[in-house]
Design a protein around this motif. Structure first.
Motif, PDB file in Angstrom:
ATOM      1  N   UNK A 153       0.855  -1.177   0.000  1.00 14.94           N
ATOM      2  CA  UNK A 153       0.000   0.000   0.000  1.00 14.94           C
ATOM      3  C   UNK A 153       0.898   1.235   0.000  1.00 14.94           C
ATOM      4  N   UNK A 154       0.667   2.122  -0.955  1.00 16.41           N
ATOM      5  CA  UNK A 154       1.448   3.353  -1.059  1.00 16.41           C
ATOM      6  C   UNK A 154       0.595   4.526  -0.615  1.00 16.41           C
ATOM      7  N   UNK A 155       1.186   5.416   0.160  1.00 20.78           N
ATOM      8  CA  UNK A 155       0.513   6.677   0.468  1.00 20.78           C
ATOM      9  C   UNK A 155       1.183   7.762  -0.365  1.00 20.78           C
ATOM     10  N   UNK A 156       0.398   8.383  -1.234  1.00 18.86           N
ATOM     11  CA  UNK A 156       0.964   9.317  -2.205  1.00 18.86           C
ATOM     12  C   UNK A 156       1.432  10.594  -1.514  1.00 18.86           C
ATOM     13  N   UNK A 157       2.677  10.939  -1.778  1.00 25.64           N
ATOM     14  CA  UNK A 157       3.211  12.249  -1.419  1.00 25.64           C
ATOM     15  C   UNK A 157       3.744  12.852  -2.714  1.00 25.64           C
ATOM     16  N   UNK A 158       4.267  14.056  -2.650  1.00 25.13           N
ATOM     17  CA  UNK A 158       4.758  14.692  -3.863  1.00 25.13           C
ATOM     18  C   UNK A 158       5.810  13.810  -4.524  1.00 25.13           C
ATOM     19  N   UNK A 159       5.666  13.607  -5.833  1.00 24.23           N
ATOM     20  CA  UNK A 159       6.633  12.835  -6.633  1.00 24.23           C
ATOM     21  C   UNK A 159       6.839  11.430  -6.084  1.00 24.23           C
ATOM     22  N   UNK A 160       5.745  10.712  -5.897  1.00 15.53           N
ATOM     23  CA  UNK A 160       5.828   9.315  -5.463  1.00 15.53           C
ATOM     24  C   UNK A 160       6.244   8.451  -6.650  1.00 15.53           C
ATOM     25  N   UNK A 161       7.509   7.999  -6.626  1.00 20.44           N
ATOM     26  CA  UNK A 161       8.035   7.140  -7.682  1.00 20.44           C
ATOM     27  C   UNK A 161       8.087   5.703  -7.167  1.00 20.44           C
ATOM     28  N   UNK A 162       7.708   4.776  -8.035  1.00 19.93           N
ATOM     29  CA  UNK A 162       7.662   3.363  -7.658  1.00 19.93           C
ATOM     30  C   UNK A 162       8.466   2.555  -8.672  1.00 19.93           C
ATOM     31  N   UNK A 163       9.360   1.712  -8.178  1.00 18.54           N
ATOM     32  CA  UNK A 163      10.093   0.808  -9.065  1.00 18.54           C
ATOM     33  C   UNK A 163       9.192  -0.372  -9.420  1.00 18.54           C
ATOM     34  N   UNK A 164       9.079  -0.643 -10.712  1.00 10.71           N
ATOM     35  CA  UNK A 164       8.196  -1.701 -11.186  1.00 10.71           C
ATOM     36  C   UNK A 164       9.042  -2.749 -11.916  1.00 10.71           C
TER      37      UNK A 164
END
Length: 205
Positions: free
Chosen positions: A172-183
């Motif tokens: 679960x991700x909580x969005x903050x400014x510039x939330x980058x996720x490695x996929x």
């Protein structure tokens, strides 16, 4: 007659160019493959022409139209779409909806302002290209998509919770400014409440 101007069925996404800063022709070229309707704001007309792109419609105020009337002949069959009070984007949307386009790629729009586009999503599928990133909305609240190994930008109101799942597990991700996720390469699922946007890195030429 240029091959660009055979009869268009409005089935392919239109191309709306609002800005070219940080944008190269190579980034735009793939969007031209299916001969879209090309709409360009007045400040970017000569840059786009220099790229060899045929423009269908120029968003222009009265002063620009008067000063550049020769474009109607030199770039025939280009037309002007009159704009007042700097409402370039709104005029473009009204035109696209009235002409029954179903999708548009917008080049040179600040991704931080994409939430302002959401009222148009019931009329148009919208993709935004901002520099090296391409943003698309997840309108249903959930998307399952194949990604190459990459990083994506999850763009939603601060504090939004997004469920992110891959073959490696769920989080679960909580969005903050510039939330980058490695996929990792493969299918990924993103799910949240309401509309959120996903930014992908454009292929480098």
């Amino acid at each position: 007659m240029s091959s660009h101007h055979f009869v268009k069925e409005q089935q392919e996404p239109a191309l709306l160019i609002l800005g070219t800063e940080g944008i190269s022709y190579d980034q735009i070229a793939p969007l031209l493959e299916w001969v879209p309707t090309v709409i360009v704001v007045q400040e970017e007309v000569y840059r786009v022409i220099s790229w060899g792109i045929k423009i269908d419609l120029i968003l222009a105020d009265l002063n620009f139209q008067k000063s550049n009337i020769r474009l109607l002949e030199e770039q025939y069959p280009v037309k002007f779409l009159g704009v007042r009070d700097g409402q370039f984007l709104e005029e473009a949307f009204q035109y696209l909806i009235a002409t029954k386009h179903t999708a548009v790629n917008i080049v040179g729009f600040d991704h931080k302002n994409v939430f302002a586009l959401e009222e148009k999503l019931s009329f148009l599928d919208i993709t935004v290209i901002d520099g090296a990133m391409r943003y698309f909305p997840v309108k249903s609240g959930k998307i399952k998509k194949w990604f190459p190994e990459t990083s994506v930008h999850i763009h939603a109101p601060e504090g939004t919770l997004i469920s992110f799942g891959t073959q490696e597990g769920n989080s679960i991700l909580q969005v903050v400014y510039a939330t980058m996720v490695d996929v990792p390469e493969g299918l990924a699922t993103l799910e949240g409440k309401g509309v959120f946007w996903v930014g992908e890195i454009l292929d480098k030429k």
